[in-house]
Design a protein around this motif. Structure first.
Motif, PDB file in Angstrom:
ATOM      1  N   HIS A   1       0.826  -1.205   0.000  1.00 46.07           N
ATOM      2  CA  HIS A   1       0.000   0.000   0.000  1.00 46.07           C
ATOM      3  C   HIS A   1       0.867   1.265   0.000  1.00 46.07           C
ATOM      4  O   HIS A   1       0.661   2.175  -0.808  1.00 46.07           O
ATOM      5  CB  HIS A   1      -0.910  -0.051   1.236  1.00 46.07           C
ATOM      6  CG  HIS A   1      -1.913   1.050   1.333  1.00 46.07           C
ATOM      7  ND1 HIS A   1      -3.175   0.947   0.790  1.00 46.07           N
ATOM      8  CD2 HIS A   1      -1.853   2.272   1.901  1.00 46.07           C
ATOM      9  CE1 HIS A   1      -3.852   2.067   1.020  1.00 46.07           C
ATOM     10  NE2 HIS A   1      -3.068   2.880   1.704  1.00 46.07           N
TER      11      HIS A   1
ATOM     12  N   LEU B   1       1.705   4.356  -2.848  1.00 45.88           N
ATOM     13  CA  LEU B   1       1.534   5.784  -2.536  1.00 45.88           C
ATOM     14  C   LEU B   1       2.821   6.567  -2.765  1.00 45.88           C
ATOM     15  O   LEU B   1       2.809   7.687  -3.277  1.00 45.88           O
ATOM     16  CB  LEU B   1       1.089   5.961  -1.079  1.00 45.88           C
ATOM     17  CG  LEU B   1      -0.345   5.577  -0.735  1.00 45.88           C
ATOM     18  CD1 LEU B   1      -0.597   5.793   0.756  1.00 45.88           C
ATOM     19  CD2 LEU B   1      -1.340   6.396  -1.562  1.00 45.88           C
TER      20      LEU B   1
ATOM     21  N   GLN C   1       3.440   7.173  -6.353  1.00 47.95           N
ATOM     22  CA  GLN C   1       2.494   8.109  -6.930  1.00 47.95           C
ATOM     23  C   GLN C   1       2.741   9.538  -6.419  1.00 47.95           C
ATOM     24  O   GLN C   1       2.796  10.479  -7.202  1.00 47.95           O
ATOM     25  CB  GLN C   1       1.104   7.619  -6.526  1.00 47.95           C
ATOM     26  CG  GLN C   1      -0.056   8.344  -7.150  1.00 47.95           C
ATOM     27  CD  GLN C   1      -1.350   7.992  -6.396  1.00 47.95           C
ATOM     28  OE1 GLN C   1      -1.406   7.040  -5.600  1.00 47.95           O
ATOM     29  NE2 GLN C   1      -2.391   8.757  -6.626  1.00 47.95           N
ATOM     30  N   ARG C   2       2.936   9.682  -5.114  1.00 48.96           N
ATOM     31  CA  ARG C   2       2.962  11.012  -4.516  1.00 48.96           C
ATOM     32  C   ARG C   2       4.362  11.570  -4.313  1.00 48.96           C
ATOM     33  O   ARG C   2       4.572  12.773  -4.417  1.00 48.96           O
ATOM     34  CB  ARG C   2       2.289  10.995  -3.138  1.00 48.96           C
ATOM     35  CG  ARG C   2       0.819  10.686  -3.176  1.00 48.96           C
ATOM     36  CD  ARG C   2       0.258  10.877  -1.774  1.00 48.96           C
ATOM     37  NE  ARG C   2      -1.030  10.214  -1.623  1.00 48.96           N
ATOM     38  CZ  ARG C   2      -1.590   9.942  -0.457  1.00 48.96           C
ATOM     39  NH1 ARG C   2      -0.966  10.285   0.681  1.00 48.96           N
ATOM     40  NH2 ARG C   2      -2.746   9.330  -0.390  1.00 48.96           N
TER      41      ARG C   2
END
Ligand SMILES: [Ca+2]
Ligand SMILES: [Ca+2]
Ligand SMILES: [Ca+2]
Ligand SMILES: [Ca+2]
Ligand SMILES: [Ca+2]
Lengths: 516, 516
Positions: B149, B153, B156-157
């Protein structure tokens, strides 16, 4: 769940059985030396939450008794009110397997429970899934990168077109090649990988991606397929019809889309609770496991059995030391012998690795108050409830009977989960005292907290709070019924927290044979 | 790579050693009965590509000789021109470990090779990475869902803000709990997981996510950290400062961002080829492996050693039957004894599982013409080149010497890859005859095809075509130099095909001890 007070204000201990000479501390943060319990007992040591207090003087070598059973022997004289920790309790010998009573106390069948149902996916073979999943299995780990790649593409490009399909799941595992496939113990991983493809949640429409040169040939993985079905369901990357990676990807997407079209026609329908196949396990146990969560699970297990459903309990190393309490409950001698066979197999497996059952419990178990594997086992088997044990499965075998089944697996959470999926489990109930984000992609997992403080702190990871039993706010029966109703809801499509966040562990196929 | 003709037009066989009484068929599609070779030999059977032809009459029980070594004994009389397949060759006894010559024929050091360099990331400890990766390791598989998870993230971020960081990689594995952590063999997985965190490609800035109650406590995983560094690098989900899942995620992202800021300051710099740490293995071998790809890899291995770099070869079950050719090459008796120790350990490990070395090879190996493990081993050790063997590592130990090292690992591709990463490998060279999409997230993998037809068909998965050696289009030296130059390019950042597509296998930590 709201986050109510996680601990009682007054000093509180729980004694489970009239003959126990220890009780466990309920209060969050533990109790200080000098704390006085309702019955007048005064603690002479500070005792952490979940840990044991001596209710009477125990001489050196005297039995420490919990659940009415000897969990060990005092290594020093223990005064009334003393903290009875792991260092003060010597591990007893395990129950000898040769002389256990078999089927001597088979419980009478529980009264039938009618009128409970869930919305499931009925399969051609009569089994019922709790999810409608396109499964993509593998004959060997070599192809794992390709499976991950196509699963991402299918989720992005295809799944939106098939709204009645819940998910696409890649069943990557580490077996299939580089293993001693003819070693005697190889039968375990082979049948596990085979039977995983038959899990009811895949609706009989699974794909298998193979490489081509692996030891576990895809045809061996799905031995019952007709040659025609094999062409539809099995693809090998080394097939000479593929020139280049994109051709492999296209070939897989084409097969996947054909399966998705079929899966998408399926609808949930009302199924009796008798169609449930629920697996049970615990992970990160503490001393409350055997007092709160596991008894509530045992109560729910009885409800499922009464409704005609199937319940599996597992985890050999956590059953071994309490097996003398299980063998009287088996329906007949053959089942009893099978139970003993699985215990003996595991004893031998551990001995071959120069270890034994004391390798369990973990530091977290001990921190949570569990002194040793005997105490852990006594708390663990409570999950099985009170019904007769109908059958015993060797690791990875498929369940073929209803009722309560012992499915032999390691206690390792992800290995147990994988093995229960192979045995046909479509929903798992998982009790935890320390907390874990554990989840499975192929079946929903309901997580039950043993303590109020854990349930409150992990409010968006724990699905049910059984800690209320210790504080007296709810009875075992009440939480058992809550769990049973939650099982029916989750079996009907409600997402437990692990699925809300998408937290899923890898498959971990049990391979007791060597790698090469 | 272009896709040139994959097979010579004329019937072609390769004999490797003057004393060989078999040769292997080069032509794609094999040769028919009646085919006449240049030297006048006429085939009496149809022989598939890569399979062996008898060059002389071999009596029943007579030695079948390839690479100048006995690969087995004829089970039937074999006429000149006959197909010598796996069923006609009986496996000989393995070389007895007690009487092997140690360091009796240590090769003279190869002439130094100067002037070759790559663009690497130099670490504080002097090691050099080929990639600049944020590694997120785990002390236990329970946390795997959370790691997946947060890795998504971070990609992506966060990663877009740190352009000098190549990747973020979650190091999920199946070890850490539910295992017999005090069994004698547990030292292997424990040091493997420990040493994985030290791989040079993570730049000393790795994070460790733990659960809290696991047997392999995070502090045990990174034992050399100061308490302050441990606070910076280690996070346990059960830490009471986290209320709810999102708090855990935020906590991890915060730690990750601090690491990313440091990693982002790093730049590639010119490093001598002496800073290479290259691992070698094969997977899906065929009879060409020992003729084309492996000799070219052996040549490149010598170039790396000449340049002062480190080369690891591995795969105990594929070395065992040729170990008598390796023990004379070790630098001293101590290294020879270590090599024998690793062979004996594996013999014993297989025997405990009631199996032996014949469990290798796979069906694909056999289809590719490899009759048995002796023939496979003789072709496999060619990868090691001709230099002295400087050191032997037990599974998961870190390399501390330069030059040629035997790093004991299983032959299983993903297990070998994982173990070599633990030993400090920063780039792997992988030879394959049957083809595999294998790749590693933590280090680039260069895949070398043994045959022209595979290289042509898998044009976007194979990085180098060594099949040209069999057809006479290139020499071993030429392909060896090509590979050496490609290694320097890939070490400098060029992506091999597995990284272009993002095809990565899971970590598979070698655990020879029981699970519980
Ligand atoms: Ca458990
Ligand atoms: Ca468990
Ligand atoms: Ca799930
Ligand atoms: Ca190999
Ligand atoms: Ca290999």
């Amino acid at each position: 769940m709201n986050a109510p007070p996680a601990t009682p204000a007054r000093p509180l201990c729980i004694k489970l059985h009239p003959s126990d000479n220890v009780a466990i501390v309920v209060n969050s943060g533990g109790l200080k030396a000098g704390a006085r319990l309702e019955d007048g007992l005064v603690l002479v040591d500070a005792v952490p939450q979940g840990h044991k207090v001596a209710l009477a003087d125990i001489p050196k070598g005297g039995a420490v008794i919990r659940y009415g059973e000897t969990i060990g022997y005092a290594t020093l004289p223990l005064g009334k009110g003393a903290w009875v920790n792991e260092f003060l309790v010597e591990l007893p010998e395990p129950p000898p397997l040769a002389s256990l009573p078999l089927a001597t106390n088979v419980p009478a069948p529980l009264p039938p429970l009618e009128g409970y149902s869930f919305q499931g996916y009925r399969n051609a073979d009569g089994s019922v899934g709790t999810r409608n999943i396109l499964g993509i299995s593998t004959s060997v780990h070599c192809v794992a990168g390709v499976v991950d790649h196509v699963v991402a593409l299918i989720k992005q490009r295809l799944l939106p077109k098939y709204p009645h399909v819940d998910d696409v799941v890649g069943l990557n595992h580490l077996y299939g090649c580089g293993v001693a496939i003819n070693a005697p113990a190889a039968i375990v991983p082979i049948r596990t990988v085979q039977n995983l493809t038959l899990n009811p949640n895949f609706g009989g429409e699974i794909l298998v991606i193979g490489l081509g040169c692996e030891k576990l040939q895809p045809e061996r993985l799905m031995p019952e397929l007709s040659p025609e079905a094999a062409r539809r369901n099995i693809l090998s990357l080394q097939d000479e019809r593929f020139t280049g990676f994109q051709a492999m990807v296209s070939g897989i997407l084409e097969m996947a889309e054909a399966r998705l079209e079929l899966l998408n026609r399926r609808r949930r329908e009302t199924c009796p609770a008798a169609d449930l196949v629920v697996g049970l396990q615990c992970g990160g146990s503490d001393a409350f496991s055997g007092v709160t969560a596991n008894p509530a699970v045992g109560y729910a297990a009885d409800l499922i059995v009464r409704a005609g459903g199937t319940v599996m309990f597992s985890e050999v190393t956590e059953v071994r030391d309490a097996v003398h309490l299980l063998t009287p409950r088996v329906v007949d001698e053959a089942v009893g012998k099978a139970l003993i066979r699985e215990m003996a197999w595991y004893d031998d497996y551990l001995a071959r690795g120069s270890t034994d059952r004391s390798a369990n419990p973990s530091p977290g178990n001990k921190k949570g108050g569990l002194s040793n594997i005997v105490e852990k086992a006594l708390g663990s088997i409570v999950k099985s409830g009170t019904s007769p044990i109908q059958a015993v499965l060797a690791p990875g075998e498929r369940a073929t009977t209803k009722g309560l089944i012992f499915a032999a697996t390691p206690a390792s959470d992800f290995v147990c989960g994988t093995q229960q999926l192979a045995s046909g489990m479509t929903l798992q109930v998982f009790t935890t005292g320390r907390g874990t984000p554990y989840g499975l992609a192929a079946a929903p997992v309901i997580k039950v907290a043993t303590r109020r403080d854990l349930a409150a702190r992990w409010h968006d990871l724990m699905d049910l709070d059984a800690g209320r039993i210790a504080t007296g706010e709810a009875s075992i029966e009440e939480v058992g019924w809550e769990l049973f109703r939650l099982i029916l809801e989750v079996a009907s499509g409600k997402k437990p927290w692990s699925d809300v966040w998408g937290l899923h562990n890898a498959l971990a196929v049990f391979n007791p044979a060597p790698v090469t």
